[in-house]
Design a protein around this motif. Structure first.
Motif, mmCIF file in Angstrom:
data_model
loop_
_atom_site.group_PDB
_atom_site.id
_atom_site.type_symbol
_atom_site.label_atom_id
_atom_site.label_comp_id
_atom_site.label_asym_id
_atom_site.label_seq_id
_atom_site.Cartn_x
_atom_site.Cartn_y
_atom_site.Cartn_z
ATOM 1 N N ARG A 18 0.005 5.308 3.456
ATOM 2 C CA ARG A 18 1.427 5.229 3.824
ATOM 3 C C ARG A 18 1.600 5.327 5.326
ATOM 4 O O ARG A 18 2.466 4.688 5.907
ATOM 5 N N ILE A 39 0.815 -1.218 0.000
ATOM 6 C CA ILE A 39 0.000 0.000 0.000
ATOM 7 C C ILE A 39 0.848 1.268 0.000
ATOM 8 O O ILE A 39 0.328 2.358 0.200
ATOM 9 N N PHE A 40 2.150 1.139 -0.248
ATOM 10 C CA PHE A 40 2.991 2.344 -0.274
ATOM 11 C C PHE A 40 2.658 3.200 -1.503
ATOM 12 O O PHE A 40 2.544 4.411 -1.413
ATOM 13 N N ILE A 45 -0.396 14.307 3.843
ATOM 14 C CA ILE A 45 0.055 12.977 4.268
ATOM 15 C C ILE A 45 -0.879 11.921 3.697
ATOM 16 O O ILE A 45 -2.100 12.119 3.649
#
Ligand code: ATP
Length: 513
Positions: free
Chosen positions: A378, A258-259, A374
């Protein structure tokens, strides 16, 4: 354990315990798209709440909005995304694999850094107390050579990015003899630009349909609403608008779980300030955001700032907060001083005034903007990577435990009758019915108590409340703490207070003040 092994285990743990599933799995998945399961959604919601409360609850001059994913397509022309939201891509002719040229070079530079660090580490061990690191870095021939090679490539790379020189990017890849990790060859195509926005059509008829984009960032939804919020909320500069929402990017190389996803979620703050004060506020937000990360207790040494090589077209200062993932230090959050670029562009493209009237100065101006952005996913990855632990206990037994910060844990307490008879389940249900209004609880009566503890450890439940025969006599239960595995007896009426105090969001937010 090698870092790749840790990462592999983490991914399978996420699947096994209902944190993250591959999207469309029964159809063999869809690349770089993931679904959050029953545990994942709770953890994700808690991360979002931690962020939202730290912004909106704790700041009188920050409010939130929720803008739509589809927006007028001219917005993306004005923001520069139609023309410039590109990544440089390169293909390997043998393997037919596609890469981001800048990432290939960044990885190469990181390897050189690593080489130097390992050399220094080895020497430090060899020389012990007498070791002078600065001198060693300046005099050891192998280290000096690697550092100067790194600096030379780094300089060429920065210049190529800033000049948008795709030929030079390719030349660096050739000169550094970077090979395709799949085919092992250096047979590369030219470097080309690739726009990352997804588009679709809005409207029923094909001739009248409007080409619209799935937003690649949530920020523009804030900019186009900034005057609506400022006027209706009677906001005075400096003030901020926060938003959490989905964003979409057609990433060239989507890997590392999921990065890097093609559909992901962002938490963004746009903070509007007086022109000329933006760098001061930029420094302020850098500090505030780093504190937010470090309050989770994963160790200050696992975070660092990484200032940008290439500034985006809109920024006059930019940095990333990087976290040490199992695959190295990686960006989790970006902090940008976006100047007045976006608002000015929207004024130009829409023809509408984007000026703020400053009652203190008695004049109008377009505010400057500092952004903190953000990725929820991540952040989720950094939280689970930091929390995942394999422990060996007494008698050689092992346990997997997610040492999640209690305020983020999906389940705060498990309610466990010691045995499935003698009226213990009924009593446990009574306890559960009391507690479930305060925090997420899970009732479990299946299998031995030891196995049930392990299941809760694996999802990171901070407390297990066990109802045993003594409970029926004196109304006490045991509370087991996840990390220490210590147990203590308390009366039932104290359980709620005890667990709430240690798991509520307040306890985490107070660390920020
Ligand atoms: P990268 O350099 O890794 O592509 P970026 O600099 O393009 O990221 P920003 O545009 O600054 O990222 O977006 C802000 C944040 O959104 C990032 O710090 C990251 O946490 C998140 N993000 C960006 N792209 C993705 C993605 N494809 N998948 C998941 N999160 C993302």
């Amino acid at each position: 354990m090698a870092q790749e092994d840790v990462f592999r285990k983490l991914v399978s743990h996420c699947k096994e315990y209902g944190f993250v599933f591959q999207s469309s799995e029964i159809y063999d998945g869809l690349a770089a798209v993931y679904d959050y399961g029953q545990m994942g959604v709770e953890l994700k919601n808690n991360i979002k709440k931690y962020w939202w409360d730290s912004m909106v609850l704790l700041h009188e001059n920050i409010v939130g909005i929720d803008s739509s994913i589809f927006m007028h397509p001219t917005i993306w022309k004005a923001s520069g995304h139609v023309d410039a939201f590109n990544d440089p891509l390169i293909d390997n002719k043998e393997s037919k694999k596609r890469y981001r040229a800048d990432v290939l070079i960044e990885d190469y530079l990181a390897k050189l850094d690593d080489k130097v660090d390992k050399e220094v580490e080895k020497a430090a061990k060899r020389f012990g107390d007498k070791f002078d690191e600065t001198m060693y870095r300046e005099t050891n021939p192998r280290v000096v050579e690697n550092i100067s090679k790194r600096n030379e490539i780094h300089e060429r790379f920065s210049k190529a990015l800033n000049d948008n020189d795709l030929g030079e990017l390719r030349q660096i890849i050739v000169d550094c003899e970077i090979a395709c990790p799949v085919s092992g060859t250096r047979n590369w195509t030219d470097v080309r630009q690739f726009n990352l926005m997804f588009s679709t059509e809005m409207g029923a008829t094909s001739d009248g349909a409007l080409k619209v984009y799935l937003r690649p960032e949530t920020a523009q939804g804030i900019f186009v609403n900034y005057l609506n919020v400022q006027k209706t909320g009677r906001m005075r500069i400096p003030f901020g608008i926060a938003q959490i929402g989905k964003a979409f990017r057609n990433e060239i190389v989507a890997r590392q779980f999921i990065f890097r996803m093609r559909e992901f979620e962002q938490m963004e703050l746009q903070f509007f300030v007086k022109p000329g004060e933006e760098i001061e506020w930029y420094e302020h937000w850098k500090e505030v955001r780093m504190k937010w990360h470090q309050a989770l207790g994963f160790g200050a040494e696992n975070y660092r700032f990484h200032d940008h090589e290439k500034m985006s077209h809109y920024a006059n200062a930019a940095t990333d907060i990087e976290y040490q993932m199992p695959f190295g230090f990686k960006e989790v959050e970006g902090i940008h001083s976006r100047t007045d670029f976006d608002l000015k562009q929207h004024e130009k493209f829409s023809g509408k005034k984007m000026q703020y009237f400053d009652p203190e100065l008695n004049k109008s101006y377009i505010p400057y903007v500092v952004e903190t952005s953000i990725g929820v996913d991540r952040m989720f990855l950094s939280v689970i990577a930091a929390s995942y632990c394999e422990e060996t206990l007494e008698k050689g037994e092992t346990r997997v435990v997610m040492k999640l910060p209690p305020a983020l844990a999906p389940v705060k307490a498990a309610i466990l009758p010691l045995v499935r008879k003698d009226g213990l389940p009924e009593k446990a249900r009574e306890v559960m019915d009391e507690l479930k209004f305060n925090f997420t609880c899970q009732y479990d009566e299946k299998d031995s108590i030891g196995r049930r503890y392990r299941r809760q450890d694996a999802i990171g439940t901070p407390y297990c409340v066990t109802i045993d025969h003594q409970t029926l006599e004196d109304n006490t239960v045991t509370i087991r703490e996840r990390d220490s595995m210590e147990q203590k007896r308390v009366t039932i009426d104290l359980v709620e207070k005890e667990i709430s105090a240690k798991t509520n969001m307040q306890s985490l937010l107070k660390k920020l003040i």
